[in-house]
Every structure is written in C-alpha cells, then in structure tokens.
Scaffold this motif. Structure first.
Motif, PDB file in Angstrom:
ATOM      1  N   MET A 120     -51.486  -6.173 -22.111  1.00 54.27           N
ATOM      2  CA  MET A 120     -50.605  -5.146 -22.632  1.00 54.27           C
ATOM      3  C   MET A 120     -50.727  -3.853 -21.811  1.00 54.27           C
ATOM      4  O   MET A 120     -49.736  -3.142 -21.599  1.00 54.27           O
ATOM      5  CB  MET A 120     -50.946  -4.863 -24.103  1.00 54.27           C
ATOM      6  CG  MET A 120     -50.589  -6.011 -25.045  1.00 54.27           C
ATOM      7  SD  MET A 120     -48.865  -6.516 -24.907  1.00 54.27           S
ATOM      8  CE  MET A 120     -48.041  -5.019 -25.421  1.00 54.27           C
ATOM      9  N   GLN A 121     -51.934  -3.563 -21.316  1.00 50.33           N
ATOM     10  CA  GLN A 121     -52.087  -2.384 -20.475  1.00 50.33           C
ATOM     11  C   GLN A 121     -51.278  -2.521 -19.191  1.00 50.33           C
ATOM     12  O   GLN A 121     -50.616  -1.576 -18.748  1.00 50.33           O
ATOM     13  CB  GLN A 121     -53.570  -2.167 -20.138  1.00 50.33           C
ATOM     14  CG  GLN A 121     -54.405  -1.712 -21.325  1.00 50.33           C
ATOM     15  CD  GLN A 121     -55.866  -1.566 -20.953  1.00 50.33           C
ATOM     16  OE1 GLN A 121     -56.246  -1.746 -19.797  1.00 50.33           O
ATOM     17  NE2 GLN A 121     -56.697  -1.261 -21.957  1.00 50.33           N
ATOM     18  N   HIS A 122     -51.337  -3.747 -18.610  1.00 46.50           N
ATOM     19  CA  HIS A 122     -50.556  -3.979 -17.400  1.00 46.50           C
ATOM     20  C   HIS A 122     -49.062  -3.921 -17.696  1.00 46.50           C
ATOM     21  O   HIS A 122     -48.284  -3.379 -16.912  1.00 46.50           O
ATOM     22  CB  HIS A 122     -50.920  -5.335 -16.788  1.00 46.50           C
ATOM     23  CG  HIS A 122     -52.185  -5.305 -16.001  1.00 46.50           C
ATOM     24  ND1 HIS A 122     -53.416  -5.274 -16.599  1.00 46.50           N
ATOM     25  CD2 HIS A 122     -52.401  -5.295 -14.659  1.00 46.50           C
ATOM     26  CE1 HIS A 122     -54.358  -5.259 -15.667  1.00 46.50           C
ATOM     27  NE2 HIS A 122     -53.766  -5.274 -14.476  1.00 46.50           N
ATOM     28  N   VAL A 123     -48.716  -4.455 -18.835  1.00 48.68           N
ATOM     29  CA  VAL A 123     -47.298  -4.422 -19.212  1.00 48.68           C
ATOM     30  C   VAL A 123     -46.838  -2.989 -19.426  1.00 48.68           C
ATOM     31  O   VAL A 123     -45.769  -2.576 -18.957  1.00 48.68           O
ATOM     32  CB  VAL A 123     -47.056  -5.269 -20.478  1.00 48.68           C
ATOM     33  CG1 VAL A 123     -45.647  -5.039 -21.004  1.00 48.68           C
ATOM     34  CG2 VAL A 123     -47.256  -6.749 -20.170  1.00 48.68           C
ATOM     35  N   GLN A 124     -47.665  -2.202 -20.144  1.00 47.21           N
ATOM     36  CA  GLN A 124     -47.306  -0.806 -20.385  1.00 47.21           C
ATOM     37  C   GLN A 124     -47.251  -0.015 -19.083  1.00 47.21           C
ATOM     38  O   GLN A 124     -46.358   0.824 -18.881  1.00 47.21           O
ATOM     39  CB  GLN A 124     -48.314  -0.177 -21.350  1.00 47.21           C
ATOM     40  CG  GLN A 124     -48.215  -0.725 -22.766  1.00 47.21           C
ATOM     41  CD  GLN A 124     -49.343  -0.219 -23.644  1.00 47.21           C
ATOM     42  OE1 GLN A 124     -50.214   0.521 -23.179  1.00 47.21           O
ATOM     43  NE2 GLN A 124     -49.342  -0.632 -24.901  1.00 47.21           N
ATOM     44  N   LYS A 125     -48.198  -0.300 -18.172  1.00 50.34           N
ATOM     45  CA  LYS A 125     -48.186   0.387 -16.878  1.00 50.34           C
ATOM     46  C   LYS A 125     -46.941   0.024 -16.092  1.00 50.34           C
ATOM     47  O   LYS A 125     -46.302   0.882 -15.472  1.00 50.34           O
ATOM     48  CB  LYS A 125     -49.446   0.017 -16.092  1.00 50.34           C
ATOM     49  CG  LYS A 125     -49.589   0.773 -14.783  1.00 50.34           C
ATOM     50  CD  LYS A 125     -50.904   0.434 -14.108  1.00 50.34           C
ATOM     51  CE  LYS A 125     -51.052   1.207 -12.798  1.00 50.34           C
ATOM     52  NZ  LYS A 125     -52.338   0.904 -12.127  1.00 50.34           N
ATOM     53  N   ALA A 126     -46.611  -1.272 -16.137  1.00 55.61           N
ATOM     54  CA  ALA A 126     -45.398  -1.708 -15.442  1.00 55.61           C
ATOM     55  C   ALA A 126     -44.156  -1.071 -16.058  1.00 55.61           C
ATOM     56  O   ALA A 126     -43.227  -0.677 -15.357  1.00 55.61           O
ATOM     57  CB  ALA A 126     -45.288  -3.228 -15.482  1.00 55.61           C
ATOM     58  N   LEU A 127     -44.172  -0.950 -17.415  1.00 58.06           N
ATOM     59  CA  LEU A 127     -43.027  -0.318 -18.079  1.00 58.06           C
ATOM     60  C   LEU A 127     -42.929   1.160 -17.713  1.00 58.06           C
ATOM     61  O   LEU A 127     -41.827   1.684 -17.483  1.00 58.06           O
ATOM     62  CB  LEU A 127     -43.163  -0.479 -19.597  1.00 58.06           C
ATOM     63  CG  LEU A 127     -42.912  -1.896 -20.143  1.00 58.06           C
ATOM     64  CD1 LEU A 127     -43.228  -1.954 -21.627  1.00 58.06           C
ATOM     65  CD2 LEU A 127     -41.469  -2.322 -19.887  1.00 58.06           C
TER      66      LEU A 127
END
Length: 744
Positions: A189-196
C-alpha cells in the motif's frame, strides 16, 4: 526520440514479490492461481465427503466449480480483476458454508481452504477481505459455543472439544496469516500510495505545463493530428478557441510541415521564424518529447515559446554592438569583422586600409565641450558616407579616428584620389551653433597583402603611417613603410616610460635667462628636460605632445609648477627678489578653475611672492573658450600672478582675442624672429605685433634670438625683453645661481 519514464525502486524477496506485485492478468494471475488450487482441493476431498454429504452439497459444489471455471475464461477476456476475484470468493464462500453446515466441523483437508481464503482475500480485496473471512470463522465458533444443541447437526455430534479446537485452530491460522500478510500488504500500500502521489504530481505538473500562458503546448498523435492545444497556442497561431484540436500540425502555420518535421523526428530544440495564416511573422523556440499512454500508444508533446520580442532585443543589441551609438556608422568591432571577412573571402585580391584621424578635433572638444565635439563627429561621419564609393566601407574606429576599407582591386592612384577627396571635404568648415570650426584630417594607408595579411596588423600599420603623416604636416597622408613601425614603437616606449619618469627622478628643470635691452637679468623661463637611462635625452617637443594626448601632462605640469616655485624661493632667499619665474602651462591644464587652486597651493607652500610668477599660456587656450580663460586670469590676478600669451602668431591668435583677454605679456614666436635679418616682411610683422601689443599696454618678449643681428634689430624696434641662445642657453639650477651672483 527518447521516452522519459519514472521508476520506483522496489527490491523484494520472491515471496514478497508474489504477494505485493501479484499479476492482475495472464495465466499466473492470483485469481487463476487460486481457482486452480481450490478445484484440486475439492477434487481430492470429494470422495471422502461423499458418504455423509447430501445431494444438495454435491449440487452446490458442482455449480460452484462450474462458475469458477467459467470465471477464469471470462476474466482472461475482460481483464477485470475485481469482478473475477469477487465471483471466485463468492463461490468459495458458498461451497465452504454448505460443507460446514451439512458436513460439520473442519476436517483435515479443510485446512487448505483456510490458507487459500486469506491469500485470495488479501490479494484482491486487501485487509478488508481478510478481516471478513476471519470474522465469519469467529462467528461460527461463537455460535456453536453459545448454542451447543445445534452441534447435533454436525457429524461429530457432541464432540464440543474437537469442534472448538478445530475452529480455534482455524482462527489462529487466520490470525497468523493476517499478521504476516499485514506487513507485505502495508508495504504494498505504501508503494501504491507513492505511485499514486507520483502520478498525481506528474499529472499536476503536466496540467501546469499544458495550461502555461508563457508557452504554446500541443499534444499530437502518431498521425500528426493535434489532440490537445492550450489557450496560448491558439493565440500564438491566430486560431479561435478549440479550433486547433483535430487539426494537422502541418496546418498551424505557413510551411509548418518543414518547420516541425525536424523536431518531430529528432527532438532537438530549435529557433525558427514562421508566418501565421494571418501573415504575422513570429519567432518560435520549440522542442518536443515522446509520451506513451496507458494503451502504449505514442504521442508527441510540443512546447513552443514566442521569442519575437527577445529576437528583436537581440537584434538591437547586435546593432549596438556593431554600430557606433553616436554616428550610427559601423564601429571598431564591425570594422574588424568586415576586414577579417574581406581577407578570408579574397585572399588573393588587393585592397587598402585607410586610417583617418581628425587634426583639430581635440581643440573643439576641449575648448567648446563634448556637445560641439559630437556635432563635429556627426558631420564628419555624414561627409565620409556621402563621399565614398559603393564598394567602400567606412566606420568609426574610436574617438576622432575613422577607418576606410577600399573596394577590391583599387589601384594605388585611385586610393590617392579617394583620400585626397575625403581630406578636401573634411577641410571645409563645420558649423555648430553659428560657430565654424576647421578640422582637417591626416591619413595613413596600409595595403593588403603587401603590408600585411592579418586584420589587426593592417590596422596597426595604417595607424603608424597616419602618425607619420601627422608629424610631417597635418592634413597630409602617407603610405605605410617599415620606418613607421620604429616611430610607433618609440611613441609607445615614451608613453610607457613617462608613467615612471617622475618617480625615478628622470625629469628635471633648466632655466633660460630673460634680459632687457641693457642686458640686465630679469628672470628665467623654466623648461622641462627628461633624461631616460635607455632612451637617452628626450626633447620636450617629442614627449610633451605625447603626455598631452595620454593625460600625463596633468601630473607633469603640476610637478613643474611646484618645482619652479621651489627654485624661485631659493632666488628670493639669495637676495634676488626682483627676478621672475616663467612657467609654461599646457592647454590641457585649463579645466575649470582647478589650476588656479593648484597655483595658490604652490605659492603658499613655498611662501613665494605671486608677483614674481608668470604663467605662459599657449594660444590654443584662448582660441575658443574666452570665458574660461578670463575666469582663470581673474583668479591669477588676485594672487598677483601675471600671464603671458606664448608663441604669438603661429596658431589662433588675433587682435580680437587680445582685446578680450587681460594678458600682461606677449611673446613673439621664434619663427617670426628668425627671418627679420633677411626678410623685410618678417621685420614688418614683428614691428606690427610690437606696436599692437604696446597699444594694449602689453610687455613684449622676443624669444628665439640666435644672433647679434637678431638682438640689435629687435632692440631698435623697441622690444621689451629678450630670450634666446645668443644671450644664454638654458642653464641648470646651479649655473643659473652663478650668473645671478655675477649680476650683483
């Protein structure tokens, strides 16, 4: 054209990679993987459970398996992961609930389901899916614990410990899996949020660039059709709002297919001038970058900036850099560029470099001010431009210097005719504010390739020839020869050495006695001398003009004044209180009233009687600025200092000037004295000057007396004071003291 991309660094173990980067499509997607494992588990347990499962259980399992298989194929076509995962979870949940309800308990094979549920739930529905299945399992356990009578429906009827144990084990395994998966899911989720956030940032960045008012931005597809265009682009190319969209980029301006094809193919930044459809010329600075969308289709993003104002400003700067700001003709930089270009393009063709210097411009500038000087330069530039040939090139090199580059293959005779014509038109009077000035010019000529093959070398040699022409006779011209280099080199040596002459005590004064008609000593004129260790004795006629041109005369003149006052004080202390000291003042020293202050300071410092000091001013001082001269003379009179007009008759003097300026002494120039023995005209001229001066109550001094005949004739016509080699050569300070002692 390179495609720019952003990458997030993500280093993980294979297990973490499977859970966090679980594929959303393809044969190994998490949905397909889970469906495959679940069907195998059902197949392995079907025979064992058949004996106590009702037909309803079998039907539900068959239907569930069928739906799962169909779901796999549907998912392969639609790539809709949430939908496929939802269908799979629903079927698994339904089959599991039917088994638990009608088969009861949790058999050994059911533990496989326990692992599959949270994996699938976490990979598709995140932590919410895990908590949902954990909650269902916990709800079943609590249900049988509170209502044990319902355990009769289980195959292990009455075995509460087994039922609770299996369900607690299920809860424990669920909890462990959830705890383990929390870390990987949290990291995902951190990677997803960073990507977002990165996607949001890049989206905002793109939006900011696209909506920029400073630049035109176009998004073009693979076929060159404009998909998006900002407001600035419409304004720049003269289109109404949204009219550029769905238009070919080749149609945005005249010749756009040629203008943008290079950038479109290469991606280089380029400056180009284009013509809009309304006929307006504009300068653009444009570049492009490739971008790829989610469907892997390539687009080109063009950014263009209208730099027309900058180009106009650059053009103006270029003009200022290459043209003289006053005369508007080419300046030194452009002259050098043009000369270098001529040499490069015509290596075997002859032409000439003519260096033109205005003879009397400094007089106008110094006497009448820079405004008058600028008016003279403007008129000279206009005359030069109007009297050269079509192939000639004229420019202002600096100050009062101009350079003429003749057209190619100009013969020497034609060069002479051209230079003479120019000098003749520069001899004509120049008028400014109803005052006429006679300027004149001297010129030096260097020929290519005879005298040199480098631009700077030709200019230097033409300059050297000009100085030789000016020395010989102002208003003349000469062609370069090797002798001119030696002359120029000596001038440079003298100019450089003068900077240190006073510091090294190389400058001294000598004193030429002045007598009356009865040979009584009246005083002396202080004359400056320079003895250089390498150059030897340098005459004042050579170094004084150089010092005036270079501004060194200010320091030198002040030293002479101070030293003369110092010597005059020694005369007074020796009892010679009636002797006078004459000091020459350069026209360069008459600037405002600063000289009067310097004279006063020297008189006070050495405590001399101002009445014993005589300042000799050259005629050029009084030629123009009579007001300034009279202002200084008034200040000198307050100090008791008398003034003499030196070298009368050779330059600017006239009776009119003498009537307007309150001088005390007039000195007849040696050039008139020299001819009085054999030339009756010279004698008559000297007699006329003497009569005129006496009528104005001026004391007359004759200088340049070389023979007894000179002395006798001048004595007979009534000259007041006498100076020259016949009477005495200039003497050192000690020698002058000796003749003073002899007169006592």
């Amino acid at each position: 054209m390179p495609t720019e991309s952003k990458l997030i660094d993500n280093r993980m173990s294979p297990i973490e990679s499977f859970f966090i980067n679980a594929r959303s499509s393809g044969a190994l997607s998490i949905v397909n993987f889970t469906s495959f494992i679940y069907i195998i588990v059902l197949g392995l347990t079907f025979k064992d459970l058949y004996a106590f499962m009702s037909p309803m259980v079998n039907i539900v399992q068959a239907i569930g398996v069928f739906i799962i298989v169909v779901n796999v194929f549907v998912y392969h076509k639609t790539k809709n992961q949430p939908q496929a995962a939802g269908v799979l979870l629903f079927c698994m949940f339904a089959i599991h609930m039917v088994n638990v309800t009608y088969a009861g308990g949790i058999d050994t094979v059911h533990y496989a389901w326990i692992f599959i549920f949270p994996v699938l739930a976490g990979g598709t529905m995140g932590w919410r899916g895990q908590i949902f299945f954990w909650f269902v399992c916990m709800l079943g356990t609590v249900f049988f614990y509170l209502w044990p009578e319902n355990m009769a429906t289980l195959p292990y009827e009455g075995d509460m410990e087994y039922t609770l144990a299996t369900r607690l084990m299920c809860i424990t395994i669920f909890s462990l899996i959830m705890l383990t998966y929390h870390f990987t899911l949290s990291e995902k989720m951190q990677h997803v949020q960073k990507a977002l956030r990165l996607a949001s940032f890049e989206g905002d960045l793109f939006s900011g660039v696209f909506n920029s008012k400073a630049q035109s931005v176009l998004l073009v597809d693979e076929n060159g059709i404009i998909e998006r265009a900002n407001t600035t682009a419409h304004d720049t190319f003269g289109f109404e709002r949204e009219k550029l969209v769905q238009t070919s980029i080749d149609d945005i301006c005249v010749g756009a297919d040629n203008v943008f094809s290079y950038v479109y193919a290469r991606g280089n930044t380029q400056e180009v001038e284009v013509l809009t459809h309304h006929g307006k010329p504009i300068w653009l600075e444009h570049s492009s970058v490739k971008v790829v969308d989610e469907n892997e289709k390539e687009h080109t993003l063009f950014t263009m900036q209208d730099i027309s104002e900058r180009k106009l400003f650059e053009s103006e700067l270029s003009h200022l850099a290459h043209f003289d700001h006053l005369t508007k003709i080419p300046n030194r930089l452009m002259i050098q560029d043009q000369l270098s270009k001529l040499i490069a393009e015509n290596p075997d063709t002859t032409f000439a470099v003519v260096f033109i210097d205005l003879d009397k411009f400094k007089d106008v500038n110094d006497m009448r001010g820079h405004e008058a000087g600028d008016a003279v330069l403007l008129e000279v530039a206009n005359r030069l431009q109007s009297n050269i040939r079509e192939g000639d090139f004229i420019g202002r090199f600096g100050g009062d210097e101009f350079i003429l580059l003749t057209e190619l293959n100009t013969a020497k005779e034609d060069i002479i005719r051209l230079v003479k014509r120019i000098q003749n038109i520069l001899k004509l009077p120049i008028y400014h504010e109803q005052v006429e000035s006679y300027i004149g010019s001297s010129a030096g000529i260097a020929q290519y390739p005879e005298d040199g093959k480098q631009a700077n070398d030709l200019i230097r040699k033409a300059d050297a020839a000009m100085y030789r022409a000016k020395e010989n006779d102002k208003g003349n011209f000469t062609f370069y020869s090797l002798e001119h280099d030696a002359d120029l080199q000596r001038k440079l040596q003298i100019s450089t050495a003068l900077n240190y002459a006073l510091e090294k005590n190389e400058i001294s004064l000598v004193f030429q006695p002045i007598y009356d008609a009865d040979m009584n000593l009246l005083g002396a004129e202080a004359l400056v001398r320079w003895h250089h260790p390498e150059l030897g004795k340098v005459g004042p006629d050579e170094f004084i003009p150089i010092s005036e041109d270079n501004g060194q005369i200010m320091e030198l003149g002040l030293w002479v004044l101070d030293k003369a006052c110092e010597v005059l004080k020694t005369w007074e202390e020796a009892g010679h209180n009636d002797l006078t000291m004459s000091v020459n003042i350069s026209y360069k020293q008459i600037v405002g009233v600063k000289l009067a202050a310097q004279v006063k300071e020297a008189i006070l410092r050495h405590k001399v009687d101002g009445r014993r000091l005589i300042l000799e001013l050259t005629e050029r001082v009084i030629a123009e600025d009579l007001d300034l001269v009279n202002q200084n003379l008034a200040l000198f009179t307050e100090l008791g200092v008398r003034c003499a007009v030196d070298d009368f008759g050779i330059a600017y003097s006239s009776l009119n000037y003498l009537q307007k300026v309150d001088f005390d002494i007039l000195k007849i120039d040696r050039s008139f004295v020299d001819g009085i023995v054999d030339d009756i005209d010279s004698l008559n001229l000297c007699t006329g000057i003497l009569s005129m001066a006496h009528s104005l109550n001026l004391v007359v001094t004759a200088e340049g007396i070389e023979t007894k005949e000179h002395f006798d004739i001048l004595k007979n016509i009534g000259v007041d004071k006498y100076q020259g080699y016949f009477l005495s050569k200039p003497l050192s300070e000690d020698d002058f003291k000796r003749i003073c002692s002899n007169t006592i």
